[in-house]
Design a protein around this motif. Structure first.
Motif, PDB file in Angstrom:
ATOM      1  N   VAL A 133      70.968  19.105  54.316  1.00 32.11           N
ATOM      2  CA  VAL A 133      69.954  18.385  53.860  1.00 32.11           C
ATOM      3  C   VAL A 133      68.510  18.288  54.719  1.00 32.11           C
ATOM      4  O   VAL A 133      67.452  18.487  54.091  1.00 32.11           O
ATOM      5  N   GLU A 134      68.691  17.727  55.908  1.00 33.75           N
ATOM      6  CA  GLU A 134      67.741  17.235  56.723  1.00 33.75           C
ATOM      7  C   GLU A 134      66.760  18.776  56.993  1.00 33.75           C
ATOM      8  O   GLU A 134      65.532  18.639  56.997  1.00 33.75           O
ATOM      9  N   ASN A 135      67.413  19.873  57.310  1.00 33.80           N
ATOM     10  CA  ASN A 135      66.768  21.088  57.398  1.00 33.80           C
ATOM     11  C   ASN A 135      65.953  21.414  56.302  1.00 33.80           C
ATOM     12  O   ASN A 135      64.952  21.989  56.295  1.00 33.80           O
ATOM     13  N   ARG A 137      64.678  19.200  54.055  1.00 40.03           N
ATOM     14  CA  ARG A 137      63.605  18.359  53.817  1.00 40.03           C
ATOM     15  C   ARG A 137      62.302  18.628  54.673  1.00 40.03           C
ATOM     16  O   ARG A 137      61.229  18.620  54.670  1.00 40.03           O
ATOM     17  N   GLN A 138      62.834  19.065  55.994  1.00 39.64           N
ATOM     18  CA  GLN A 138      61.744  19.291  57.026  1.00 39.64           C
ATOM     19  C   GLN A 138      61.433  20.718  56.932  1.00 39.64           C
ATOM     20  O   GLN A 138      60.609  21.390  57.743  1.00 39.64           O
ATOM     21  N   ARG A 139      61.785  21.630  56.263  1.00 39.27           N
ATOM     22  CA  ARG A 139      61.649  23.187  56.016  1.00 39.27           C
ATOM     23  C   ARG A 139      61.826  23.630  57.201  1.00 39.27           C
ATOM     24  O   ARG A 139      61.044  24.691  57.590  1.00 39.27           O
ATOM     25  N   ARG A 140      63.022  23.493  57.845  1.00 37.68           N
ATOM     26  CA  ARG A 140      63.412  24.006  58.997  1.00 37.68           C
ATOM     27  C   ARG A 140      64.559  25.088  58.733  1.00 37.68           C
ATOM     28  O   ARG A 140      65.571  25.069  59.180  1.00 37.68           O
ATOM     29  N   VAL A 141      64.623  25.838  57.625  1.00 38.86           N
ATOM     30  CA  VAL A 141      65.489  26.772  57.245  1.00 38.86           C
ATOM     31  C   VAL A 141      65.105  28.050  57.577  1.00 38.86           C
ATOM     32  O   VAL A 141      64.217  28.380  57.489  1.00 38.86           O
ATOM     33  N   PRO A 142      65.825  28.501  58.454  1.00 34.21           N
ATOM     34  CA  PRO A 142      65.954  29.723  59.348  1.00 34.21           C
ATOM     35  C   PRO A 142      65.830  30.929  58.136  1.00 34.21           C
ATOM     36  O   PRO A 142      66.279  30.839  56.988  1.00 34.21           O
ATOM     37  N   MET A 143      64.834  31.962  58.597  1.00 32.09           N
ATOM     38  CA  MET A 143      64.575  32.970  57.659  1.00 32.09           C
ATOM     39  C   MET A 143      66.080  33.739  57.403  1.00 32.09           C
ATOM     40  O   MET A 143      66.607  34.001  58.469  1.00 32.09           O
ATOM     41  N   ALA A 144      66.129  34.181  56.277  1.00 31.95           N
ATOM     42  CA  ALA A 144      67.563  35.017  55.953  1.00 31.95           C
ATOM     43  C   ALA A 144      67.081  36.200  56.302  1.00 31.95           C
ATOM     44  O   ALA A 144      66.055  36.878  56.486  1.00 31.95           O
TER      45      ALA A 144
END
Length: 144
Positions: A133-135, A137-144
């Motif tokens: 969730v926090e990732n 929210r912070q737009r810290r999702v790694p590129m797929a």
């Protein structure tokens, strides 16, 4: 279907992204890929340098530069001098890039109509259970 939740969520998400891309391509955003969305999410409210973008995406500076170059060639991004230090270049969405964001949001809202709240809640619970969730929210999702 006898699939576990993680696999089902992945497959449903991939299918939804394919449908969204088809619609975006049909309305004039040819060449846009899912990976471009990971970059654009950091340009909606900011103007990072290539190295800052690489850090945000969790990729090398070269990988971030390649993504920006693709988006520049498509007309969605421009690199502009920093307001304080003109030697520094920052990435910004162009007018065409902002239209892509608006069109993408519209297409995604249309797709949401076909979903249901129970499915959305289940996916949110899965994110919570896996610490994602926090990732998000912070737009810290790694590129797929």
């Amino acid at each position: 279907m006898d699939l576990d939740l993680a696999t089902l969520a992945h497959l449903a998400g991939a299918s939804a992204n394919d449908a969204i891309l088809r619609q975006l391509h049909e309305i004039g955003h040819e060449g846009v890929r899912v990976s471009h969305g990971y970059v654009i999410q950091h340009l909606v409210e900011g103007s990072p340098t290539v190295s800052e973008l690489g850090e945000l995406l969790g990729v090398t500076q070269q990988a971030a530069s390649k993504q920006l170059l693709e988006l520049e060639r498509l007309g969605y991004v421009a690199r502009v001098p920093d307001r304080v230090d003109s030697r520094v270049r920052r990435a910004e969405l162009t007018g065409r890039g902002r239209r892509l964001v608006d069109d993408s949001r519209r297409v995604r809202r249309q797709l949401d109509v076909h979903g249901d709240d129970a499915a959305k809640r289940a996916l949110i619970r899965l994110l919570e259970a896996t610490g994602g969730v926090e990732n998000v929210r912070q737009r810290r999702v790694p590129m797929a």
